[in-house]
Each structure stands twice: as C-alpha cells, then as structure tokens.
Design a protein around this motif. Structure first.
Motif, PDB file in Angstrom:
ATOM      1  N   ALA A  90     -14.447  41.015  52.877  1.00  0.00           N
ATOM      2  CA  ALA A  90     -13.167  41.711  52.991  1.00  0.00           C
ATOM      3  C   ALA A  90     -12.010  40.735  52.876  1.00  0.00           C
ATOM      4  CB  ALA A  90     -13.092  42.472  54.302  1.00  0.00           C
ATOM      5  N   ALA A  91     -12.197  39.525  53.413  1.00  0.00           N
ATOM      6  CA  ALA A  91     -11.144  38.513  53.357  1.00  0.00           C
ATOM      7  C   ALA A  91     -10.861  38.092  51.918  1.00  0.00           C
ATOM      8  CB  ALA A  91     -11.525  37.307  54.197  1.00  0.00           C
ATOM      9  N   ALA A  92     -11.876  38.131  51.069  1.00  0.00           N
ATOM     10  CA  ALA A  92     -11.688  37.765  49.663  1.00  0.00           C
ATOM     11  C   ALA A  92     -11.007  38.900  48.892  1.00  0.00           C
ATOM     12  CB  ALA A  92     -13.029  37.426  49.031  1.00  0.00           C
ATOM     13  N   GLY A  93     -11.147  40.138  49.366  1.00  0.00           N
ATOM     14  CA  GLY A  93     -10.553  41.282  48.680  1.00  0.00           C
ATOM     15  C   GLY A  93      -9.084  41.488  48.993  1.00  0.00           C
ATOM     16  N   LEU A  94      -8.641  41.058  50.162  1.00  0.00           N
ATOM     17  CA  LEU A  94      -7.245  41.256  50.566  1.00  0.00           C
ATOM     18  C   LEU A  94      -6.243  40.606  49.610  1.00  0.00           C
ATOM     19  CD1 LEU A  94      -5.328  42.502  52.632  1.00  0.00           C
ATOM     20  CD2 LEU A  94      -5.527  40.393  53.959  1.00  0.00           C
ATOM     21  N   PRO A  95      -6.462  39.355  49.195  1.00  0.00           N
ATOM     22  CA  PRO A  95      -5.516  38.769  48.236  1.00  0.00           C
ATOM     23  C   PRO A  95      -5.442  39.546  46.920  1.00  0.00           C
ATOM     24  CG  PRO A  95      -6.876  37.056  49.193  1.00  0.00           C
ATOM     25  CD  PRO A  95      -7.431  38.372  49.644  1.00  0.00           C
ATOM     26  N   LEU A  96      -6.559  40.102  46.490  1.00  0.00           N
ATOM     27  CA  LEU A  96      -6.559  40.890  45.256  1.00  0.00           C
ATOM     28  C   LEU A  96      -5.649  42.117  45.392  1.00  0.00           C
ATOM     29  CD1 LEU A  96     -10.359  40.786  44.367  1.00  0.00           C
ATOM     30  CD2 LEU A  96      -8.499  39.602  43.187  1.00  0.00           C
ATOM     31  N   VAL A  97      -5.726  42.766  46.547  1.00  0.00           N
ATOM     32  CA  VAL A  97      -4.886  43.940  46.789  1.00  0.00           C
ATOM     33  C   VAL A  97      -3.416  43.536  46.854  1.00  0.00           C
ATOM     34  CG1 VAL A  97      -4.373  45.798  48.426  1.00  0.00           C
ATOM     35  CG2 VAL A  97      -6.742  45.192  47.946  1.00  0.00           C
ATOM     36  N   LEU A  98      -3.123  42.445  47.540  1.00  0.00           N
ATOM     37  CA  LEU A  98      -1.726  41.987  47.661  1.00  0.00           C
ATOM     38  C   LEU A  98      -1.154  41.534  46.321  1.00  0.00           C
ATOM     39  CD1 LEU A  98      -1.907  40.121  51.088  1.00  0.00           C
ATOM     40  CD2 LEU A  98      -0.971  42.395  50.589  1.00  0.00           C
ATOM     41  N   TRP A  99      -1.956  40.811  45.542  1.00  0.00           N
ATOM     42  CA  TRP A  99      -1.489  40.401  44.211  1.00  0.00           C
ATOM     43  C   TRP A  99      -1.296  41.626  43.309  1.00  0.00           C
ATOM     44  CZ3 TRP A  99       0.934  36.270  42.903  1.00  0.00           C
ATOM     45  CH2 TRP A  99       0.708  35.063  43.580  1.00  0.00           C
ATOM     46  N   GLY A 100      -2.178  42.594  43.425  1.00  0.00           N
ATOM     47  CA  GLY A 100      -2.012  43.828  42.658  1.00  0.00           C
ATOM     48  C   GLY A 100      -0.719  44.530  43.029  1.00  0.00           C
ATOM     49  N   LEU A 101      -0.424  44.583  44.316  1.00  0.00           N
ATOM     50  CA  LEU A 101       0.822  45.197  44.784  1.00  0.00           C
ATOM     51  C   LEU A 101       2.027  44.458  44.208  1.00  0.00           C
ATOM     52  CD1 LEU A 101       1.862  47.026  47.625  1.00  0.00           C
ATOM     53  CD2 LEU A 101       2.747  44.731  47.874  1.00  0.00           C
ATOM     54  N   LEU A 102       2.022  43.133  44.306  1.00  0.00           N
ATOM     55  CA  LEU A 102       3.147  42.320  43.836  1.00  0.00           C
ATOM     56  C   LEU A 102       3.360  42.459  42.332  1.00  0.00           C
ATOM     57  CD1 LEU A 102       5.293  40.131  44.401  1.00  0.00           C
ATOM     58  CD2 LEU A 102       3.512  38.451  43.850  1.00  0.00           C
ATOM     59  N   TRP A 103       2.305  42.228  41.563  1.00  0.00           N
ATOM     60  CA  TRP A 103       2.452  42.274  40.109  1.00  0.00           C
ATOM     61  C   TRP A 103       2.668  43.707  39.597  1.00  0.00           C
ATOM     62  CZ3 TRP A 103       4.167  38.381  37.741  1.00  0.00           C
ATOM     63  CH2 TRP A 103       3.876  37.099  38.195  1.00  0.00           C
ATOM     64  N   GLY A 104       2.112  44.670  40.283  1.00  0.00           N
ATOM     65  CA  GLY A 104       2.390  46.062  39.913  1.00  0.00           C
ATOM     66  C   GLY A 104       3.852  46.406  40.121  1.00  0.00           C
ATOM     67  N   ALA A 105       4.426  45.949  41.236  1.00  0.00           N
ATOM     68  CA  ALA A 105       5.840  46.207  41.516  1.00  0.00           C
ATOM     69  C   ALA A 105       6.728  45.523  40.485  1.00  0.00           C
ATOM     70  CB  ALA A 105       6.193  45.744  42.926  1.00  0.00           C
ATOM     71  N   VAL A 106       6.407  44.281  40.141  1.00  0.00           N
ATOM     72  CA  VAL A 106       7.202  43.538  39.147  1.00  0.00           C
ATOM     73  C   VAL A 106       7.127  44.237  37.789  1.00  0.00           C
ATOM     74  CG1 VAL A 106       7.340  41.369  37.849  1.00  0.00           C
ATOM     75  CG2 VAL A 106       7.047  41.325  40.336  1.00  0.00           C
ATOM     76  N   ALA A 107       5.907  44.548  37.347  1.00  0.00           N
ATOM     77  CA  ALA A 107       5.742  45.209  36.041  1.00  0.00           C
ATOM     78  C   ALA A 107       6.404  46.585  36.040  1.00  0.00           C
ATOM     79  CB  ALA A 107       4.255  45.330  35.704  1.00  0.00           C
ATOM     80  N   GLY A 108       6.271  47.321  37.139  1.00  0.00           N
ATOM     81  CA  GLY A 108       6.901  48.638  37.226  1.00  0.00           C
ATOM     82  C   GLY A 108       8.412  48.552  37.173  1.00  0.00           C
ATOM     83  N   ALA A 109       8.992  47.585  37.860  1.00  0.00           N
ATOM     84  CA  ALA A 109      10.452  47.415  37.837  1.00  0.00           C
ATOM     85  C   ALA A 109      10.933  47.100  36.430  1.00  0.00           C
ATOM     86  CB  ALA A 109      10.868  46.312  38.809  1.00  0.00           C
ATOM     87  N   ILE A 110      10.237  46.214  35.750  1.00  0.00           N
ATOM     88  CA  ILE A 110      10.618  45.861  34.366  1.00  0.00           C
ATOM     89  C   ILE A 110      10.501  47.087  33.471  1.00  0.00           C
ATOM     90  CG2 ILE A 110       9.913  44.508  32.346  1.00  0.00           C
ATOM     91  CD1 ILE A 110       9.094  42.285  34.385  1.00  0.00           C
ATOM     92  N   PHE A 111       9.401  47.802  33.587  1.00  0.00           N
ATOM     93  CA  PHE A 111       9.210  49.003  32.778  1.00  0.00           C
ATOM     94  C   PHE A 111      10.279  50.054  33.088  1.00  0.00           C
ATOM     95  CE2 PHE A 111       7.274  53.186  32.022  1.00  0.00           C
ATOM     96  CZ  PHE A 111       6.997  53.065  30.672  1.00  0.00           C
ATOM     97  N   GLY A 112      10.625  50.222  34.375  1.00  0.00           N
ATOM     98  CA  GLY A 112      11.653  51.185  34.759  1.00  0.00           C
ATOM     99  C   GLY A 112      13.006  50.870  34.157  1.00  0.00           C
TER     100      GLY A 112
END
Length: 157
Positions: A90-112
């Motif tokens: 689970a500890a290895a999966g948490l960074p993946l979720v956080l990075w997904g959140l961060l990069w998804g927000a950045v890409a979404g903002a640019i796309f918006g």
C-alpha cells in the motif's frame, strides 16, 4: 428524444388535479402512494413546456483552468488507483495516486484553458438548463379516480 405520449396511454385516465409546480404534483402522487393507492398507472403530464437556461457565472481563463484541474485531478486519481493495484504494498501505491492527482490536475488545467481559448469568447458564461412546464396534471386510471379524489380530500397542502 422521446415523444409525448398520446392516444391509448392517455385514454382511460381521469384528471385529478393540476398544479403549478412539479413538486406539488409529486407530493400528490406520493400522498396517494402512502395511502395504498395503486399508483402504477398514474401520469404526471407537463403542459406548456419551456426550455430555461439560468446563467450562473462568467467563464474566465482562471475559472476554466480550475474546472479543468478539478476534472483532471479526478481522472488522475483513477489512473493512480488503477496503477496502485499492481503495487506490492500500500505504501508503494500511495505515491502513484498522489502523482496521478498532481499530473491530472496540471493536464486538466492546461486542457481547460486551451479549450476556453479556442472558443474565442463565443460562450463566456456558465449556465444550467432545465425543461419547465406551465402546469403539471396528475392523471389516474379512470377506475380508481373516485378513490384518488377521496384520498386527496384529506390531504393538507
């Protein structure tokens, strides 16, 4: 798009009341149902339909970036969760979720921002649409109309 019912579905039905809002008509049907009335054949028919659009706010580049970031963040979290399934701990999966959140927000903002800029001011507002009626008629099967009228006499509005 469906077409308003007519013909056989409207025959053998009796009008038991007309109401100025859908909520009032819904309250009547709910009252009938609560008192054991067979509501399976009941209709709520809206008449005098109008399309209404309520403007909520002005759409700016900043607001477009915010909406895009919010949508992108959700998508990023879903991707991160999907990748986290394949993590050993689970500890290895948490960074993946956080990075997904961060990069998804950045890409979404640019796309918006890009999407809003491409409209060139053609629709610089946020709105919500609704279909409203002038009145709402409640119709019941003719064989049960007398029972419906009797139940509605005791209803407080």
């Amino acid at each position: 798009m469906s077409v308003a019912p007519s013909g056989p579905i409207m025959t053998k039905r009796e009008l038991i009341g007309s109401y100025s809002s859908y909520e009032e008509a819904q309250k009547v049907v709910d009252h009938l149902s609560d008192h054991g009335f067979p509501v399976s054949g009941t209709l709520i028919v809206g008449s005098g339909l109008h399309s209404m659009e309520r403007v909520l706010a002005r759409m700016t580049h900043l607001r477009a970036a915010g909406w895009g970031a919010a949508g992108g963040a959700w998508f990023g979290v879903l991707i991160g969760l999907f990748l986290a399934i394949f993590s050993t701990t689970a500890a290895a999966g948490l960074p993946l979720v956080l990075w997904g959140l961060l990069w998804g927000a950045v890409a979404g903002a640019i796309f918006g921002v890009i999407s809003h800029a491409m409209l060139r001011g053609q629709r610089d507002f946020i709105s919500e649409s609704a279909l409203v009626a002038d009145r709402y008629d409640v119709l019941v099967d003719s064989e049960h109309a007398a029972q419906a009228h009797e139940l509605l006499r005791g209803m407080s509005r």
